[in-house]
Design a protein around this motif. Structure first.
Motif, PDB file in Angstrom:
ATOM      1  N   ILE A  55      52.075  21.066   7.753  1.00 49.71           N
ATOM      2  CA  ILE A  55      51.963  20.558   9.131  1.00 49.71           C
ATOM      3  C   ILE A  55      52.786  21.373  10.127  1.00 49.71           C
ATOM      4  O   ILE A  55      52.424  21.449  11.290  1.00 49.71           O
ATOM      5  CB  ILE A  55      52.288  19.050   9.232  1.00 49.71           C
ATOM      6  CG1 ILE A  55      53.664  18.720   8.685  1.00 49.71           C
ATOM      7  CG2 ILE A  55      51.221  18.214   8.574  1.00 49.71           C
ATOM      8  CD1 ILE A  55      54.097  17.279   8.938  1.00 49.71           C
ATOM      9  N   SER A  56      53.854  21.998   9.698  1.00 49.43           N
ATOM     10  CA  SER A  56      54.621  22.808  10.659  1.00 49.43           C
ATOM     11  C   SER A  56      53.901  24.117  10.989  1.00 49.43           C
ATOM     12  O   SER A  56      54.058  24.656  12.080  1.00 49.43           O
ATOM     13  CB  SER A  56      56.033  23.079  10.149  1.00 49.43           C
ATOM     14  OG  SER A  56      55.994  23.841   8.979  1.00 49.43           O
ATOM     15  N   ASP A  57      53.096  24.630  10.065  1.00 50.02           N
ATOM     16  CA  ASP A  57      52.291  25.837  10.330  1.00 50.02           C
ATOM     17  C   ASP A  57      50.935  25.503  10.934  1.00 50.02           C
ATOM     18  O   ASP A  57      50.147  26.409  11.231  1.00 50.02           O
ATOM     19  CB  ASP A  57      52.051  26.619   9.031  1.00 50.02           C
ATOM     20  CG  ASP A  57      53.309  27.265   8.506  1.00 50.02           C
ATOM     21  OD1 ASP A  57      54.309  27.292   9.243  1.00 50.02           O
ATOM     22  OD2 ASP A  57      53.293  27.743   7.350  1.00 50.02           O
ATOM     23  N   HIS A  58      50.595  24.229  11.017  1.00 52.01           N
ATOM     24  CA  HIS A  58      49.275  23.786  11.473  1.00 52.01           C
ATOM     25  C   HIS A  58      48.182  24.432  10.617  1.00 52.01           C
ATOM     26  O   HIS A  58      47.244  25.043  11.132  1.00 52.01           O
ATOM     27  CB  HIS A  58      49.047  24.121  12.957  1.00 52.01           C
ATOM     28  CG  HIS A  58      49.965  23.393  13.883  1.00 52.01           C
ATOM     29  ND1 HIS A  58      49.643  23.104  15.178  1.00 52.01           N
ATOM     30  CD2 HIS A  58      51.200  22.871  13.709  1.00 52.01           C
ATOM     31  CE1 HIS A  58      50.630  22.463  15.762  1.00 52.01           C
ATOM     32  NE2 HIS A  58      51.594  22.317  14.883  1.00 52.01           N
ATOM     33  N   SER A  59      48.331  24.313   9.316  1.00 56.38           N
ATOM     34  CA  SER A  59      47.370  24.960   8.419  1.00 56.38           C
ATOM     35  C   SER A  59      46.975  24.049   7.265  1.00 56.38           C
ATOM     36  O   SER A  59      47.731  23.172   6.852  1.00 56.38           O
ATOM     37  CB  SER A  59      47.958  26.264   7.866  1.00 56.38           C
ATOM     38  OG  SER A  59      49.059  25.984   7.032  1.00 56.38           O
ATOM     39  N   CYS A  60      45.760  24.300   6.778  1.00 56.48           N
ATOM     40  CA  CYS A  60      45.220  23.584   5.621  1.00 56.48           C
ATOM     41  C   CYS A  60      44.474  24.595   4.770  1.00 56.48           C
ATOM     42  O   CYS A  60      43.929  25.575   5.291  1.00 56.48           O
ATOM     43  CB  CYS A  60      44.277  22.475   6.091  1.00 56.48           C
ATOM     44  SG  CYS A  60      43.475  21.604   4.729  1.00 56.48           S
ATOM     45  N   SER A  61      44.419  24.373   3.466  1.00 48.64           N
ATOM     46  CA  SER A  61      43.723  25.324   2.597  1.00 48.64           C
ATOM     47  C   SER A  61      42.206  25.291   2.796  1.00 48.64           C
ATOM     48  O   SER A  61      41.507  26.192   2.341  1.00 48.64           O
ATOM     49  CB  SER A  61      44.076  25.081   1.130  1.00 48.64           C
ATOM     50  OG  SER A  61      43.738  23.761   0.768  1.00 48.64           O
ATOM     51  N   CYS A  62      41.678  24.277   3.479  1.00 42.70           N
ATOM     52  CA  CYS A  62      40.239  24.293   3.822  1.00 42.70           C
ATOM     53  C   CYS A  62      39.975  25.242   4.993  1.00 42.70           C
ATOM     54  O   CYS A  62      38.832  25.544   5.296  1.00 42.70           O
ATOM     55  CB  CYS A  62      39.731  22.893   4.155  1.00 42.70           C
ATOM     56  SG  CYS A  62      40.107  22.327   5.832  1.00 42.70           S
ATOM     57  N   VAL A  63      41.000  25.697   5.689  1.00 48.25           N
ATOM     58  CA  VAL A  63      41.015  26.680   6.779  1.00 48.25           C
ATOM     59  C   VAL A  63      40.409  26.167   8.104  1.00 48.25           C
ATOM     60  O   VAL A  63      40.403  26.874   9.100  1.00 48.25           O
ATOM     61  CB  VAL A  63      40.342  28.023   6.366  1.00 48.25           C
ATOM     62  CG1 VAL A  63      40.753  29.146   7.274  1.00 48.25           C
ATOM     63  CG2 VAL A  63      40.681  28.411   4.957  1.00 48.25           C
ATOM     64  N   TRP A  65      41.529  23.842  10.100  1.00 49.98           N
ATOM     65  CA  TRP A  65      42.584  23.650  11.105  1.00 49.98           C
ATOM     66  C   TRP A  65      42.914  24.977  11.792  1.00 49.98           C
ATOM     67  O   TRP A  65      43.021  25.054  13.012  1.00 49.98           O
ATOM     68  CB  TRP A  65      43.833  23.051  10.451  1.00 49.98           C
ATOM     69  CG  TRP A  65      44.849  22.477  11.400  1.00 49.98           C
ATOM     70  CD1 TRP A  65      44.883  22.617  12.766  1.00 49.98           C
ATOM     71  CD2 TRP A  65      45.969  21.666  11.060  1.00 49.98           C
ATOM     72  NE1 TRP A  65      45.956  21.945  13.287  1.00 49.98           N
ATOM     73  CE2 TRP A  65      46.641  21.348  12.269  1.00 49.98           C
ATOM     74  CE3 TRP A  65      46.482  21.186   9.867  1.00 49.98           C
ATOM     75  CZ2 TRP A  65      47.799  20.569  12.308  1.00 49.98           C
ATOM     76  CZ3 TRP A  65      47.635  20.408   9.917  1.00 49.98           C
ATOM     77  CH2 TRP A  65      48.280  20.107  11.118  1.00 49.98           C
ATOM     78  N   GLN A  66      43.022  26.044  11.020  1.00 51.89           N
ATOM     79  CA  GLN A  66      43.350  27.351  11.590  1.00 51.89           C
ATOM     80  C   GLN A  66      42.205  27.881  12.451  1.00 51.89           C
ATOM     81  O   GLN A  66      42.431  28.476  13.500  1.00 51.89           O
ATOM     82  CB  GLN A  66      43.644  28.375  10.478  1.00 51.89           C
ATOM     83  CG  GLN A  66      44.847  28.058   9.627  1.00 51.89           C
ATOM     84  CD  GLN A  66      44.509  27.237   8.385  1.00 51.89           C
ATOM     85  OE1 GLN A  66      43.892  26.185   8.462  1.00 51.89           O
ATOM     86  NE2 GLN A  66      44.934  27.707   7.225  1.00 51.89           N
ATOM     87  N   ILE A  67      40.980  27.662  12.024  1.00 51.96           N
ATOM     88  CA  ILE A  67      39.825  28.188  12.759  1.00 51.96           C
ATOM     89  C   ILE A  67      39.620  27.427  14.069  1.00 51.96           C
ATOM     90  O   ILE A  67      39.434  28.028  15.122  1.00 51.96           O
ATOM     91  CB  ILE A  67      38.547  28.107  11.892  1.00 51.96           C
ATOM     92  CG1 ILE A  67      38.638  29.115  10.737  1.00 51.96           C
ATOM     93  CG2 ILE A  67      37.292  28.368  12.722  1.00 51.96           C
ATOM     94  CD1 ILE A  67      37.544  28.973   9.705  1.00 51.96           C
ATOM     95  N   ASN A  68      39.662  26.101  14.026  1.00 50.78           N
ATOM     96  CA  ASN A  68      39.353  25.286  15.208  1.00 50.78           C
ATOM     97  C   ASN A  68      40.558  24.990  16.093  1.00 50.78           C
ATOM     98  O   ASN A  68      40.390  24.466  17.191  1.00 50.78           O
ATOM     99  CB  ASN A  68      38.735  23.956  14.769  1.00 50.78           C
ATOM    100  CG  ASN A  68      37.455  24.158  13.995  1.00 50.78           C
ATOM    101  OD1 ASN A  68      36.667  25.028  14.310  1.00 50.78           O
ATOM    102  ND2 ASN A  68      37.254  23.347  12.965  1.00 50.78           N
ATOM    103  N   CYS A  69      41.762  25.315  15.628  1.00 51.71           N
ATOM    104  CA  CYS A  69      43.000  24.950  16.344  1.00 51.71           C
ATOM    105  C   CYS A  69      43.037  23.443  16.594  1.00 51.71           C
ATOM    106  O   CYS A  69      43.588  22.980  17.593  1.00 51.71           O
ATOM    107  CB  CYS A  69      43.145  25.723  17.649  1.00 51.71           C
ATOM    108  SG  CYS A  69      43.313  27.474  17.411  1.00 51.71           S
ATOM    109  N   PHE A  70      42.425  22.701  15.714  1.00 51.85           N
ATOM    110  CA  PHE A  70      42.348  21.248  15.798  1.00 51.85           C
ATOM    111  C   PHE A  70      42.493  20.725  14.376  1.00 51.85           C
ATOM    112  O   PHE A  70      41.821  21.225  13.471  1.00 51.85           O
ATOM    113  CB  PHE A  70      40.989  20.836  16.382  1.00 51.85           C
ATOM    114  CG  PHE A  70      40.942  19.413  16.845  1.00 51.85           C
ATOM    115  CD1 PHE A  70      41.241  19.089  18.150  1.00 51.85           C
ATOM    116  CD2 PHE A  70      40.587  18.393  15.962  1.00 51.85           C
ATOM    117  CE1 PHE A  70      41.184  17.780  18.583  1.00 51.85           C
ATOM    118  CE2 PHE A  70      40.541  17.087  16.392  1.00 51.85           C
ATOM    119  CZ  PHE A  70      40.837  16.771  17.709  1.00 51.85           C
TER     120      PHE A  70
END
Ligand SMILES: [Zn+2]
Length: 151
Positions: A55-63, A65-70
């Motif tokens: 949660i501090s990196d705003h990331s998930c292994s499904c990717v 979160w990183q792609i949509n910035c949401f």
């Protein structure tokens, strides 16, 4: 621009209406996961598959979160399990105040009274005048391979 500037004045939510709807849909999906703490900010989210969320990196292994910035549903499940505010993890560009800023400066209309008349705009543009050189046009020929061997 003017319509959007007026429209945003009626919004009372933190996010734009589309993003609020997206958050609502993602939150509903997030309830089907179980969240397991791993280390500070890092969690494992389980359902049929298992995902790693930071949660501090705003990331998930499904990717997503990183792609949509949401935050994806895994991220939202994690944020809720960590007792954090979901809105703190959503990009500032989805917020109403950023939308207001985008449309705060008006684009001034431009008049076309001073432009050239409509008659000249419909005139046909002719090709440039060129002078054709005298004689037959030159045709460049390449000798074939067989022709080279004989001579
Ligand atoms: Zn995810």
């Amino acid at each position: 621009m003017g319509e959007r500037r007026d429209e945003v004045q009626r919004w009372t939510t933190e996010l734009t209406p589309k993003m609020e709807e997206r958050l609502k849909v993602q939150m509903e999906k997030s309830h089907r996961f179980s969240v397991h703490y791993s280390s500070p900010s890092v969690y494992e989210v389980r359902s049929d598959f298992s995902y790693v969320v930071n949660i501090s990196d705003h990331s998930c292994s499904c990717v997503k979160w990183q792609i949509n910035c949401f935050p994806c549903p895994h991220g939202l499940a994690t944020i809720q399990a960590a007792s954090e505010n979901v809105y703190d993890y959503i990009d500032k560009y989805f917020r109403v105040d950023m939308f207001k800023k985008s449309y705060s400066f008006p684009i001034r209309p431009i008049t076309n009274v001073d432009m050239s008349s409509s008659e000249s705009a419909t005139d046909c543009i002719l090709p440039p005048l060129t002078k054709r050189p005298p004689g037959r046009p030159r045709v460049k020929q390449f000798k074939s391979v067989g022709r080279l061997k004989r001579s």
